[in-house]
Design a protein around this motif. Structure first.
Motif, short mmCIF file in Angstrom:
data_model
loop_
_atom_site.label_atom_id
_atom_site.label_comp_id
_atom_site.label_asym_id
_atom_site.label_seq_id
_atom_site.Cartn_x
_atom_site.Cartn_y
_atom_site.Cartn_z
N TYR A 167 -9.66 -17.19 -2.13
CA TYR A 167 -9.35 -18.47 -2.75
C TYR A 167 -9.39 -19.68 -1.81
O TYR A 167 -9.25 -20.82 -2.27
N ASP A 177 -11.20 -21.17 -10.72
CA ASP A 177 -10.88 -20.76 -12.09
C ASP A 177 -10.10 -19.45 -12.12
O ASP A 177 -9.15 -19.29 -12.90
N GLU A 178 -10.49 -18.54 -11.27
CA GLU A 178 -9.78 -17.25 -11.21
C GLU A 178 -8.35 -17.45 -10.72
O GLU A 178 -7.41 -16.83 -11.24
N HIS A 227 -6.52 -20.18 -11.01
CA HIS A 227 -5.77 -20.82 -12.10
C HIS A 227 -5.33 -19.78 -13.13
O HIS A 227 -4.19 -19.83 -13.64
N GLU A 228 -6.21 -18.86 -13.45
CA GLU A 228 -5.89 -17.83 -14.45
C GLU A 228 -4.74 -16.95 -13.96
O GLU A 228 -3.84 -16.61 -14.74
N LYS A 229 -4.76 -16.61 -12.69
CA LYS A 229 -3.67 -15.80 -12.15
C LYS A 229 -2.35 -16.57 -12.12
O LYS A 229 -1.28 -16.02 -12.40
N GLU A 263 -1.35 -18.76 -14.13
CA GLU A 263 -0.78 -18.87 -15.47
C GLU A 263 0.18 -17.73 -15.80
O GLU A 263 1.04 -17.86 -16.66
N SER A 264 0.03 -16.60 -15.09
CA SER A 264 0.90 -15.45 -15.35
C SER A 264 2.27 -15.61 -14.71
O SER A 264 3.22 -14.89 -15.07
#
Length: 239
Positions: free
Chosen positions: A102, A121-122, A124-126, A128-129
């Protein structure tokens, strides 16, 4: 003593007490907390700082962990590592894996450079959890809308001349960075550009300070008006 006392359920400690010589830090580390809340958690953005090294074990051993911050990362993904690692080390991996994935980690002149950004993007997706984001407009609805206004002021005299000279020097420094033919030359040129940027920034503020002061005095001439002034450089505030 108060931290270790039986029956104490809540412990509030400031960041400044987390030093290796602090008895309070040792007492906090000896407790097994059911919940740890870290306010202004961006203060842990440097993983090698003494504060972060002392707090991470406390955070990781807590049954529940809550991190609060308006700006969890000021500029780079690497500043998130200590925080996300404490929340979910398995999901984000170790420091090396995280920075390669990252932070576009690459070997530079002085070791690994982890100041970059990659696979956003990856990431950001992580995030969100583990992250809940709230904007001021969503939680402070009773406040009026923020209004931004640019006020043009006039500068003159020696201060304006100094500002123009510093701005020209910044332009020359930027050209030197672009013209550098090797990594060593580029590194030196970037350092000179940063110095020139700081000088131009300060001299610009000094050139505008008299007009800004006059503008503030005009505002204060109206009964009941209050004025709060911010500046980056102390020299600008002093003027």
């Amino acid at each position: 003593e108060a931290v270790a006392r039986r029956g104490v359920r809540f412990v509030i400690v400031t960041y400044s007490l987390f030093t290796e010589s602090s008895a309070v830090a040792g007492a906090v580390a000896a407790r097994k907390f059911g919940c740890v809340v870290v306010d202004e958690s961006h203060n842990l953005r440097t993983r090698d700082s003494q504060r972060t090294k002392l707090l991470l074990p406390i955070m990781k051993t807590a049954k529940r962990l809550v991190l609060l911050s308006g700006t969890p990362a000021l500029a780079r993904p690497v500043e998130l590592f200590a925080q996300v690692s404490a929340l979910d080390a398995e999901a984000f991996g170790g420091y090396t894996a995280y920075t390669k994935r990252y932070c576009n980690a690459r070997r530079g002149r002085f070791g690994w450079d982890v100041s970059g950004c990659s696979n956003v993007d990856e990431l950001h997706e992580k995030l969100e959890s583990i992250m809940i984001r709230r904007l001021k407009k969503d939680v402070l609805k009773q406040l009026p809308r923020k209004r931004r206004q640019l006020v043009a002021v006039e500068a003159s005299g020696a201060l304006l001349d100094a500002s123009k000279k510093a701005t020209a020097a910044l332009g020359d420094a930027s050209k030197a960075v672009a013209a550098a033919s090797d990594d060593e030359g580029a590194w030196a040129a970037r350092g000179e550009k940063q110095v020139a940027l700081g000088d131009a920034w300060q001299k610009s503020g000094l050139a505008k300070a008299p007009a800004v002061a006059a503008y503030c005095l005009d505002l204060l001439s109206n009964a009941g008006t209050k004025c709060l002034v911010f500046a980056h450089h102390l020299a600008v505030l002093a003027s």
